[in-house]
Design a protein around this motif. Structure first.
Motif, PDB file in Angstrom:
ATOM      1  N   LYS A 364       0.070  -5.302  -3.639  1.00 57.38           N
ATOM      2  CA  LYS A 364       1.482  -5.057  -3.315  1.00 57.38           C
ATOM      3  C   LYS A 364       1.683  -4.512  -1.898  1.00 57.38           C
ATOM      4  CE  LYS A 364       1.117  -0.629  -5.762  1.00 57.38           C
ATOM      5  NZ  LYS A 364       1.601   0.132  -6.939  1.00 57.38           N
ATOM      6  N   TYR A 369       3.292  -5.847   9.034  1.00 52.84           N
ATOM      7  CA  TYR A 369       4.425  -4.933   9.162  1.00 52.84           C
ATOM      8  C   TYR A 369       4.797  -4.775  10.641  1.00 52.84           C
ATOM      9  CZ  TYR A 369       3.476  -3.510   4.322  1.00 52.84           C
ATOM     10  OH  TYR A 369       3.290  -3.479   2.954  1.00 52.84           O
ATOM     11  N   ASP A 405       0.664   5.322  -3.614  1.00 55.44           N
ATOM     12  CA  ASP A 405       1.262   4.585  -2.504  1.00 55.44           C
ATOM     13  C   ASP A 405       1.047   5.244  -1.138  1.00 55.44           C
ATOM     14  OD1 ASP A 405       2.293   2.678  -4.297  1.00 55.44           O
ATOM     15  OD2 ASP A 405       4.149   3.813  -4.582  1.00 55.44           O
ATOM     16  N   THR A 419       6.397   1.963   0.400  1.00 56.65           N
ATOM     17  CA  THR A 419       7.405   1.794  -0.653  1.00 56.65           C
ATOM     18  C   THR A 419       7.383   0.317  -1.008  1.00 56.65           C
ATOM     19  OG1 THR A 419       8.732   3.549   0.361  1.00 56.65           O
ATOM     20  CG2 THR A 419       9.807   2.190  -1.339  1.00 56.65           C
ATOM     21  N   ASN A 421       8.355  -1.745  -3.433  1.00 52.17           N
ATOM     22  CA  ASN A 421       9.510  -2.530  -3.893  1.00 52.17           C
ATOM     23  C   ASN A 421      10.518  -2.790  -2.789  1.00 52.17           C
ATOM     24  OD1 ASN A 421      10.296   0.142  -3.763  1.00 52.17           O
ATOM     25  ND2 ASN A 421      11.536   0.089  -5.625  1.00 52.17           N
ATOM     26  N   GLU A 422      10.453  -2.010  -1.703  1.00 48.32           N
ATOM     27  CA  GLU A 422      11.337  -2.231  -0.553  1.00 48.32           C
ATOM     28  C   GLU A 422      10.603  -2.901   0.599  1.00 48.32           C
ATOM     29  OE1 GLU A 422      13.174   1.426   0.586  1.00 48.32           O
ATOM     30  OE2 GLU A 422      14.031   1.801  -1.409  1.00 48.32           O
ATOM     31  N   LYS A 423       9.291  -3.143   0.400  1.00 50.62           N
ATOM     32  CA  LYS A 423       8.439  -3.763   1.423  1.00 50.62           C
ATOM     33  C   LYS A 423       8.502  -3.010   2.754  1.00 50.62           C
ATOM     34  CE  LYS A 423       8.619  -8.409  -0.577  1.00 50.62           C
ATOM     35  NZ  LYS A 423       7.237  -8.281  -1.127  1.00 50.62           N
ATOM     36  N   THR A 424       8.421  -1.686   2.673  1.00 54.91           N
ATOM     37  CA  THR A 424       8.437  -0.838   3.867  1.00 54.91           C
ATOM     38  C   THR A 424       7.211   0.063   3.877  1.00 54.91           C
ATOM     39  OG1 THR A 424       9.752   0.882   2.786  1.00 54.91           O
ATOM     40  CG2 THR A 424      10.955  -0.840   3.985  1.00 54.91           C
ATOM     41  N   ASN A 435       8.698   3.880  11.364  1.00 53.45           N
ATOM     42  CA  ASN A 435       9.110   3.117  10.200  1.00 53.45           C
ATOM     43  C   ASN A 435       8.793   1.635  10.391  1.00 53.45           C
ATOM     44  OD1 ASN A 435      10.440   5.292   8.688  1.00 53.45           O
ATOM     45  ND2 ASN A 435      11.863   5.326  10.424  1.00 53.45           N
ATOM     46  N   THR A 437       8.561  -2.394   8.501  1.00 50.77           N
ATOM     47  CA  THR A 437       9.029  -3.300   7.443  1.00 50.77           C
ATOM     48  C   THR A 437       8.149  -4.534   7.411  1.00 50.77           C
ATOM     49  OG1 THR A 437      11.317  -2.555   7.761  1.00 50.77           O
ATOM     50  CG2 THR A 437      10.997  -4.618   6.580  1.00 50.77           C
TER      51      THR A 437
END
Length: 439
Positions: A364, A369, A405, A419, A421-424, A435, A437
Motif C-alpha cells: 500500500k 511521491y 504506517d 496515509t 488511503n489518501e496516497k500521501t 508533504n 502525494t
C-alpha cells in the motif's frame, strides 16, 4: 565524498544556556552503550573546549571479523572533511604569494571547459560549474582501482560543465581534486608532503595523514554497512579522492586541527574570514553549522561506509568531531546530544523500538511521491519484508517500521509517515516537514 539531501544538518529548537563547565558524561556513556548494544553506531567521538578534550568515546569494532575494538586513537577515513585541509593549504599558498584566489585555472588545466573563466576561489566555494566525477553513473565501477593524474583529468574533462562559472553553487568533488594538483604544482611537492609539512607536523597530529590501503596493524578501521549484520565495504582507492576526501584521522586530532584553524595558528584571520564567508550555503571548504542560537562552522564527510562530522563554535571555542565506520543512526542526532550534554540542555536516549511487517503489508506504500516543497521525488519500493526509499538521483535507503504506517531511516534521521488511503506521505528530517502525494 558526496553531498545530498540526506546529509548532515545541525539544528536546534530551544535556546542555549551558557558554556558548561561540566559535561554529563554518565548520560553520554548511556547513549553510546545504547547505540552499541543495538548495533546502531560504530565509531569514535570527541568534544573539546579551548583545545582541551572534555569527553571522548569509541564503540563498536574497527574490524568485525576479528572482533577488534576501537580506541579513541583508532584512525578512520574522514572523506570530505579533507576539503578543510585542502582549503587551508590553498590559503597558505595565497599568503606566501604562490597563488591568487582570483587567478583562473586555464594555466593549469586548459583542457577543462570554461577554465579561462573559473578561478581558484570558484573551485573552493563550489561555484565552478565543473561536473562532480563522483556523480558519474559508472563511478562505483572503478572507484577501487588506482587512477593517475592524467586519468583523473580526463574523467573531469569529459564531465564538462553543468552551469556557467560563478552563476550559482553546486557541490563538486572535481573542484578539490583540481585544487590538489594546483597545490602540488605551486609547491613542487606531493599533497601528502604538504599536509605533513604545513599542517600535521606543526600541530603534532600523529594520527592524521593522507590515507592508503587500510592497515589494521596501524590501528585503522574498516568500514561497514548493515544488512541484518555488519558487512564490510570495499575500499575507495585513495589515488582518486586526493584533496577532496583522502584524509585519515581521529576525532581528537580533528578537534586540534579546527581549533588551530579558527585561532589563527594555521592561516591568518583575514584568510579565515574569506574561508568562512558563506555564499549560497557554501564557504571555501567549509559549511555553516548552526546549533540552537549558536553560529558554527565545519564540514561533514562520507566515503565507503565511513561518515564523519567536524564542527567549531567560535564564540565558545568548542570543537566537536565524530568519525564512524558503520552507522544506522543519524550522526546529527549524536552531535546534538553531545553538544546538549556540554551546554546543559536536555536530550533523549533513543529506544529503537520497531514493529514487524511482512512483504504484503508494504504494497500500500509503493509508488512515486512528489512534493511542491521539494524538487526531489521519492520512489518507494520493497525487497522482501523491507521498505526502501530513493530520492531522485540518490542511492536507495532501507527503512524500519517504528509505528503503524511510520518508517524511519535512522542513519540520516529520515522519518516517513504514510496515509495510505489518501496516497500521501510526510517526510520529516532535521526539524523540516515536507508533504508528498503519490503520482
Amino acid at each position: 565524498m558526496q553531498k545530498n539531501f540526506l546529509t548532515f544538518l545541525l539544528t536546534g529548537l530551544i535556546s542555549l544556556s551558557g558554556v558548561s563547565q561540566q559535561i554529563d558524561a554518565a548520560k553520554l556513556d548511556s547513549l553510546f552503550n545504547t547505540l552499541e548494544i543495538n548495533d546502531r553506531f560504530m565509531g569514535s567521538l570527541a568534544i573539546s573546549h579551548e583545545g582541551r578534550t572534555i569527553y571522548a568515546k569509541a564503540i563498536g569494532y574497527r574490524d568485525v571479523k576479528n572482533s577488534l575494538k576501537p580506541t579513541v586513537g583508532t584512525k578512520y577515513r574522514v572523506g570530505s572533511i579533507t576539503k578543510m585541509f585542502t582549503s587551508a593549504l590553498i590559503f597558505k599558498a595565497v599568503e606566501t604569494g604562490k597563488l591568487k584566489l582570483d587567478q583562473t585555472i586555464d594555466t593549469y588545466f586548459p583542457e577543462i571547459e570554461n577554465s579561462n573563466q573559473i578561478s581558484i576561489a570558484n573551485l573552493l566555494n563550489h561555484r565552478s560549474g565543473i561536473h562532480s566525477f563522483t556523480s558519474r553513473p559508472d563511478y562505483q565501477d572503478w572507484d577501487t582501482e588506482p587512477k593517475t593524474r592524467a586519468e583523473l583529468l580526463e574523467i573531469i574533462r569529459d564531465g564538462g560543465s553543468v552551469f556557467d562559472p560563478d552563476s550559482k553553487a553546486q557541490y563538486s568533488n572535481s573542484n578539490y581534486v583540481l585544487l590538489t594538483f594546483i597545490l602540488e604544482d605551486a609547491f613542487k611537492k606531493t599533497y601528502s608532503e604538504l599536509i605533513t609539512e604545513k599542517i600535521t607536523g606543526p600541530l603534532g597530529l600523529k594520527n592524521t595523514y593522507v590515507g592508503g590501503p587500510i592497515n589494521l596493524d596501524h590501528n585503522e578501521a574498516h568500514s561497514y554497512t548493515y544488512e541484518e549484520d555488519w558487512k564490510k565495504k570495499d575500499e575507495t582507492h585513495m589515488s582518486i579522492p586526493l584533496g577532496a576526501g583522502a584524509m585519515v584521522s581521529t576525532p581528537t586530532d580533528l578537534n586540534t586541527f579546527i581549533h588551530a584553524l579558527f585561532t589563527g595558528t594555521l592561516i591568518s584571520m583575514e584568510s579565515l574570514y574569506q574561508m568562512k564567508t558563506i555564499s549560497d550555503g557554501y564557504g571555501m571548504g567549509i559549511f555553516p553549522v548552526p546549533f540552537y542560537n549558536k553560529s558554527g562552522y565545519g564540514h561533514n564527510g562520507g566515503i565507503d561506509g565511513f561518515t564523519s562530522v567536524l564542527g567549531y563554535m567560535p564564540e565558545d571555542k568548542v570543537s566537536i568531531a565524530l568519525t564512524s565506520n558503520g552507522n544506522r543512526y543519524a550522526n546529527n542526532n549524536i552531535i546534538i546530544a553531545v553538544l546538549s550534554a556540554y551546554y546543559g540542555n536536555p536530550f533523549e536516549i533513543p529506544t529503537f523500538k520497531t514493529i514487524k511487517v511482512h512483504s504484503k503489508d508494504l504494497d500500500k506504500y509503493l509508488g512515486v511521491y512528489a512534493s511542491e516543497q521539494m524538487p526531489l521525488k521519492i520512489t518507494i519500493t520493497k525487497e522482501g519484508d523491507t521498505l526502501f526509499g530513493q530520492a531522485t538521483g540518490q542511492p536507495s535507503f532501507p527503512m524500519e517500521a517504528v509505528e503503524k504506517d511510520v518508517f524511519e531511516f535512522a542513519q540520516a534521521g529520515v522519518r516517513l509517515e504514510f496515509t495510505p488511503n489518501e496516497k500521501t506521505m510526510v517526510l520529516k528530517q532535521a526539524g523540516s516537514v515536507f508533504n508528498y502525494t503519490m503520482e
